[in-house]
Enzyme design. Structure first.
Site, PDB file in Angstrom:
ATOM      1  N   ASP A  60       3.781  20.528 -45.687  1.00 46.36           N
ATOM      2  CA  ASP A  60       4.493  21.696 -45.176  1.00 46.36           C
ATOM      3  C   ASP A  60       3.525  22.812 -44.801  1.00 46.36           C
ATOM      4  OD1 ASP A  60       7.168  21.137 -44.825  1.00 46.36           O
ATOM      5  OD2 ASP A  60       7.638  21.374 -46.961  1.00 46.36           O
ATOM      6  N   GLU A  83       2.984  26.225 -50.182  1.00 50.94           N
ATOM      7  CA  GLU A  83       3.262  25.430 -48.982  1.00 50.94           C
ATOM      8  C   GLU A  83       3.752  26.279 -47.822  1.00 50.94           C
ATOM      9  OE1 GLU A  83       6.300  22.511 -49.894  1.00 50.94           O
ATOM     10  OE2 GLU A  83       7.236  23.841 -51.343  1.00 50.94           O
TER      11      GLU A  83
END
Lengths: 539, 85
Positions: free
Chosen positions: A451, A427
């Site tokens: 993210d 992420e």
């Protein structure tokens, strides 16, 4: 034509005539100096009749809807036999009061006990005990409210009790529309399970002027249209047909495999955030949990959760899932998820701040408590552990050292655990660039697209001014996704996606063609995404 | 008299259906069964009273069994609780 709106609690479209439901009004007077023997007889007869009615409703729901829904009536059948409730009623009757007053009094006494408890579920049971008391009172007073209509109608009411909802003949109901009610009430659950399009919290007053009018219930968008024009009716008739066709097709996919046309089996799992969410995972025929966010254990409290509290929660989920895989993500707190006792200083840039694995690795005692709870729970199911926010090989090695320490401690203490696959969330852009090296350290990857989009595109998820730039399907993201899965496969591990992007059935085929092996989605979307998987040819 | 402590394992606490099962189980023995949480003590054959304890996940409850079949009943209740509540 009048268009109003509310909250949809079960999707669907219905077109038809309104039945305005008004419970028969009746008043209960308090009468003294009654003959206890006569009143007791009245009570016993009314209770016996209520038991018959409940048994009938139970069977009806069991056959038409299911065991869980019938359980709502079962709870009432148990309440009606409760000793305290009955003792209170008989006590009041022996004091010379009339039977219906005694029942109402006992019902309110018990309802108040439930209402005073600081637990939403228990407070909700007040409605059940009132429902039973009303039923017995009506039986005493000889009030009969069976409603039969000649043709299926849209039932519109201020509110409906579970008894009222289940008393309707399922085949004669096109839709439910109410002014009151909550998403989690028994009535809402019944409506969902009877699969009747339903809207609650409608923003108009409900009265008998609605009786017999034509209406459209669009419980996909939460719209209730009264006196629609012919044109609008035709428009919604089309919408209804499309919706029902789709639903019918999806329903056939229940119990089917998540496999592509060219035979690749896909791990189609669900994301959950609380222990209770497991029920929906099972109901939606999902084959595993691809992301269990452990934050809920840490939020809304004053101190770290103990090893035992965590163990119990993990064990509960693992036990319920049986041999199906459950991927639990270690604590990902910080940024927008906060808890005061963590005592983290105000940050200029929390998304780029002290969060997730960064906190865990600098507070190893706290982290090891979680890892111990996880390993202990591993003995009860098929557990995988996943670490968030990794940006270096060093971080994952530190995690593995702590895991090894925990295993050695447990072994020394003679506590059972299983071998657990370890994976990481991809992420951060750093983990994308390092995905080749990271893949050599772990057993799987799971991409957190929310993210990763924010960090790759330098677009703050919370900033409304640039909301339209937040696009998980941006070309840069698609390129990153390809790099990740290629590096995973090159090193012989599997790769999945657990961000919101995975739930988007429009991109399922693209993700599978890139090579993704797992998709972890909102469980409600299982059949929709399964449908896409089964139409995909990868090579 | 037999007495033991049980820690609630059900994440949802003592809900109606498990409570009702407990009532049935407790009622199948000749002994009297009481359940206490803190200073509240109730008869295990009374459904609403049991729910009224408001016992939540991880709370301790103390189970007391007294009567002719107390040893057997306590054992059975222990197993029942550890599997259901």
């Amino acid at each position: 034509m009048r268009e109003t709106s509310g909250k949809s609690i079960n999707k669907g479209v219905a077109i038809g005539e309104i039945f305005f439901f008004k419970p028969q009004a009746f008043t209960i007077e308090k009468l003294e100096n009654q003959n206890p023997e006569t009143e007791l007889q009245k009570y016993n007869d009314a209770k016996a009749k209520a038991n018959e009615q409940l048994a009938f409703l139970y069977d009806k729901l069991l056959n038409s809807v299911g065991e869980e829904e019938a359980g709502i009536i079962e709870v009432q059948q148990m309440f009606i036999e409760d000793e305290d409730y009955n003792d209170t009623i008989i006590g009041e009757i022996n004091n010379g009061l009339n039977a219906e007053y005694a029942v109402k009094f006992a019902g309110e006494t018990v309802a108040n006990i439930f209402l005073s408890m600081d637990d939403e579920y228990m407070q909700g049971r007040a409605a059940d005990i009132r429902d039973i008391s009303t039923r017995i009172c009506k039986n005493i007073l000889g009030i009969n409210d069976d409603y039969e209509f000649d043709k299926p109608k849209i039932v519109v009411a201020d509110d409906l009790t579970p008894s009222e909802t289940s008393a309707f003949n399922k085949d004669k109901i096109l839709a439910f529309v109410t002014k009151l009610g909550t998403q989690t009430s028994h009535t809402a659950i019944l409506a969902r399970n009877m699969n009747i399009p339903s809207i609650i919290n409608i923003d108009i007053d409900i009265d008998d002027s609605l009786e017999g009018k034509r209406a459209i219930v669009d419980a996909i968008n939460g719209k209730f249209i009264i006196d629609p024009t012919q044109e609008v009716i035709e428009e919604f008739a089309f919408k209804q047909k499309t919706f029902e066709d789709e639903q019918g097709k999806l329903k056939d996919l229940f119990g089917k495999e998540d496999v592509t046309l060219d035979g690749k089996k896909i791990k189609l799992y669900s994301n959950i955030g609380r222990v209770e969410d497991v029920d929906a995972v099972i109901e939606n025929d999902s084959k595993g949990i691809g992301l269990f966010r452990s934050e809920f254990l840490y939020m809304n409290r004053d101190n770290y959760p103990t090893e035992k509290e965590q163990f119990d929660a993990y064990k509960a989920v693992l036990t319920k899932m049986g041999d199906k895989p459950v991927i639990i993500r270690t604590l990902d707190i910080g940024a927008d998820k906060k808890a005061d006792y963590f005592d983290i200083e105000e940050e200029e840039n929390p998304a780029l701040g002290y969060r997730a694995i960064r906190i865990c690795l600098t507070r190893p005692e706290m982290f090891k408590t979680q890892l111990r709870a996880l390993y202990r729970a591993s003995a009860f199911g098929n557990l995988l552990i996943m670490f968030p926010m990794i940006i270096s090989v060093e971080e994952i090695r530190q995690c593995k050292v702590l895991c090894a320490e925990v295993r050695n401690e447990l072994k020394a203490e003679g506590i059972d655990f299983k071998e657990v696959s370890l994976g990481i969330m991809i992420e951060t852009p750093a983990s994308v660039f390092l995905s080749d090296a990271l893949a050599k350290e772990v057993d799987f990857f799971s991409v957190g697209t929310n993210d990763l989009t924010q960090y790759t595109l330098a677009v703050d998820r919370q900033n409304k001014a640039i909301a339209d730039l937040f696009n998980a399907k941006n070309d840069a993201m698609l390129a990153a996704l390809q790099i990740i899965v290629d590096n995973a496969h090159k090193n012989g591990i599997w790769a999945g996606i657990c961000g919101e992007l995975a739930s988007d059935s429009e991109i399922t085929q693209t993700l599978l063609k890139m090579g993704y092996d797992e998709l972890s989605i909102s469980s409600a979307k299982t059949l929709e995404v399964r449908n896409q998987i089964r139409q995909t040819t990868i090579n | 008299m037999q007495q033991f402590t049980h820690i609630i394992i059900d994440p949802a606490g003592i809900h109606a259906r498990p409570a009702a099962k407990l009532v049935k189980e407790a009622g199948s023995y000749a002994s009297t069964v009481t359940i206490a949480k803190g200073d509240k003590k109730v008869d295990a054959r009374k459904l609403i009273s049991i729910m009224g304890l408001g016992a939540k996940h991880n709370d301790d409850i103390i189970v007391t069994v007294e009567g002719d079949d107390e040893v057997e009943a306590a054992e059975a209740l222990k197993t029942f609780l550890s599997e259901n509540i």
